[in-house]
Structure formats: structure tokens, C-alpha cells
Design an enzyme around this catalytic site. Structure first.
Site, short mmCIF file in Angstrom:
data_model
loop_
_atom_site.label_atom_id
_atom_site.label_comp_id
_atom_site.label_asym_id
_atom_site.label_seq_id
_atom_site.Cartn_x
_atom_site.Cartn_y
_atom_site.Cartn_z
N HIS A 178 8.75 -3.25 -7.52
CA HIS A 178 8.06 -2.84 -8.71
C HIS A 178 9.03 -2.23 -9.78
CE1 HIS A 178 4.26 -3.53 -6.18
NE2 HIS A 178 4.68 -2.25 -5.40
N GLY A 220 0.86 -1.15 -0.05
CA GLY A 220 0.13 0.03 0.15
C GLY A 220 0.99 1.25 -0.07
N GLU A 226 8.77 -7.03 -10.91
CA GLU A 226 7.55 -7.68 -10.52
C GLU A 226 7.39 -9.22 -10.62
OE1 GLU A 226 4.08 -5.40 -10.21
OE2 GLU A 226 6.15 -5.33 -9.31
N SER A 281 5.89 -5.33 -1.26
CA SER A 281 5.82 -3.67 -1.94
C SER A 281 6.22 -2.92 -0.57
CB SER A 281 4.57 -3.37 -2.24
OG SER A 281 4.39 -2.02 -3.05
N ALA A 282 5.14 -2.09 0.15
CA ALA A 282 5.48 -1.41 1.26
C ALA A 282 5.83 -2.16 2.47
CB ALA A 282 4.28 -0.48 1.94
#
Length: 227
Positions: free
Chosen positions: A156, A87, A191, A119-120
Site C-alpha cells: 500500500h 489484515g 496499490e 498485504s499482511a
């Protein structure tokens, strides 16, 4: 940096056309442990916990979100496993700062808890969140993160598009700017890829580019990684 740790750091939660976290080796990594979920990178904590809980259930794992606990920091401190969802990294960090969650997660990992994130959640494992791609929609009290690894990750990661007329900075240019001010290596994780860290040894699954100050980026594929 905590010396002995077991980490699973994903670039992304969902690959195109596949269920959430279907590409992640959750069952192998967590091996039946109850997992505490950190949902603070999104605003809808309950909805996020339900979605990620379903993904973990498909892997045969039980997941409990700390947002529903009376004392989230205490729940994290005593966790045997942690998963931090993706997020907005700035929102995630500010929430954990306010809850004293960073110290709680560090203490749990130091006691043997397994840490995973996407991700985060991967950004949070690094020394700082300075290599996130996110917009600073909130202002945390500094950028220092968990420091579970001694390098930065750019999740990413996107390669420059040959012949593109786009005049903005590429991801590579932004990472090079980071290295002008910081001597910490950066793993540009594409990714579908993830890093498995076991007692300091890093293994890449997928592909990445490793950026170091004063050197050209190194292209890396599945196998041992030395950032």
C-alpha cells in the site's frame, strides 16, 4: 531464505471498484492446485474464508481454510499451495507463532508449495514484519517472519503529497528510518501491484519504489526487479 520458491506477493486484495482479487493472476499462478487459506489476519476466520473462497472460485480454484482443520500446522505442512490473506500483520504473525505455522509454511514451500499473499500475507513472506503499516494491536513473540525473500516489502505504498499541510511522517520517511537501523532493501509496492518470484528471480507488475541504505529511492515499473 528458501532457495527455490514460487511466490505471488500482492500489495492489496481489492482495487477500487473491482471485486476482491480480480486483478490477481490466481488461476495462472496456482494452476489448478488446491489452496490452503490462512485467515488469521482478521478476527472473523469463517467469514473471511467464505469471502476469499468466493474470489478463488471465480478463478476456478478450490480453497480450504486451515482454521477449520483439527491441526492447522499439519494442514499447512502438507499443502501444495498456500494463500495468506491481508489484515493486521501483528495478529497474523502471533497466531502463526502459536500454531507453529511459520515452520509449517516454510516446510511446504521447501517441498514445492506455491505461496501467495496480499498485504499482511506479503509482509509475512519477508525476513521480518518491520515494514508493515499496521498498528500493533497484539504483541507477537518477535518480528521474524517467513524469510521467503531477502528483502522487505511495504504494501500500500503511498507517495508524498506535494504541498500537503499534514505534519506527520510520510511513508518514505518511515522507510528511511527503517534503513537507518536495518540494511535490508525495501520495496514500496503501490496499490494494484504485485511481485512474482520464481526461483529467486523477481518480476514487478505495476509500479514501486525501491529503497536501499545510502542511496536515493529507485522508481520501478513492470519488469525484472533486483531489490
Amino acid at each position: 531464505m528458501i532457495g527455490v520458491s514460487e511466490l505471488l506477493l500482492l500489495s492489496n486484495s481489492t482495487n477500487h471498484g473491482a471485486p476482491t482479487l480480480a486483478h490477481a493472476p490466481l488461476a495462472e499462478f496456482y494452476a489448478g492446485r488446491e489452496v490452503r487459506f490462512v485467515p488469521y489476519a482478521l478476527s472473523d476466520h469463517a467469514g473471511y474464508a467464505e469471502a476469499i473462497g468466493a474470489a478463488f472460485a471465480r478463478a476456478g480454484l478450490r480453497l480450504r481454510s486451515v482454521h477449520a482443520e483439527p491441526d492447522p500446522a499439519a494442514a499447512l505442512r502438507t499443502a501444495e499451495a498456500v494463500w495468506v490473506g491481508g489484515g493486521n500483520t501483528f495478529r497474523l504473525l502471533r497466531a502463526l507463532q502459536r500454531l507453529d505455522g511459520l515452520a509449517a509454511i516454510r516446510a511446504a514451500v521447501a517441498d514445492g508449495a506455491r505461496y501467495g499473499g496480499a498485504s499482511a500475507g506479503t509482509n509475512l513472506a519477508c525476513p521480518t514484519i518491520r515494514t508493515t503499516n499496521d498498528m500493533p494491536i497484539v504483541e507477537p513473540a518477535g518480528f521474524a517472519a517467513l524469510g521467503l525473500v531477502g528483502f522487505q516489502v511495504n504494501p500500500h505504498y503511498l507517495d508524498p503529497v506535494p504541498g500537503s499541510a499534514h505534519m506527520g511522517e510520510t511513508r518514505e520517511e518511515r522507510i528511511r528510518e527503517f534503513l537507518e537501523e536495518n540494511a535490508v532493501p525495501v520495496v514500496g509496492l503501490r496499490e494494484g501491484g504485485w511481485l512474482r518470484v520464481s526461483d529467486g528471480a523477481v518480476t514487478l507488475h505495476g509500479s514501486a519504489r525501491v529503497f536501499r541504505r545510502g542511496a536515493e529511492p529507485e522508481e520501478c515499473g513492470t519488469g525484472p526487479l533486483s531489490p
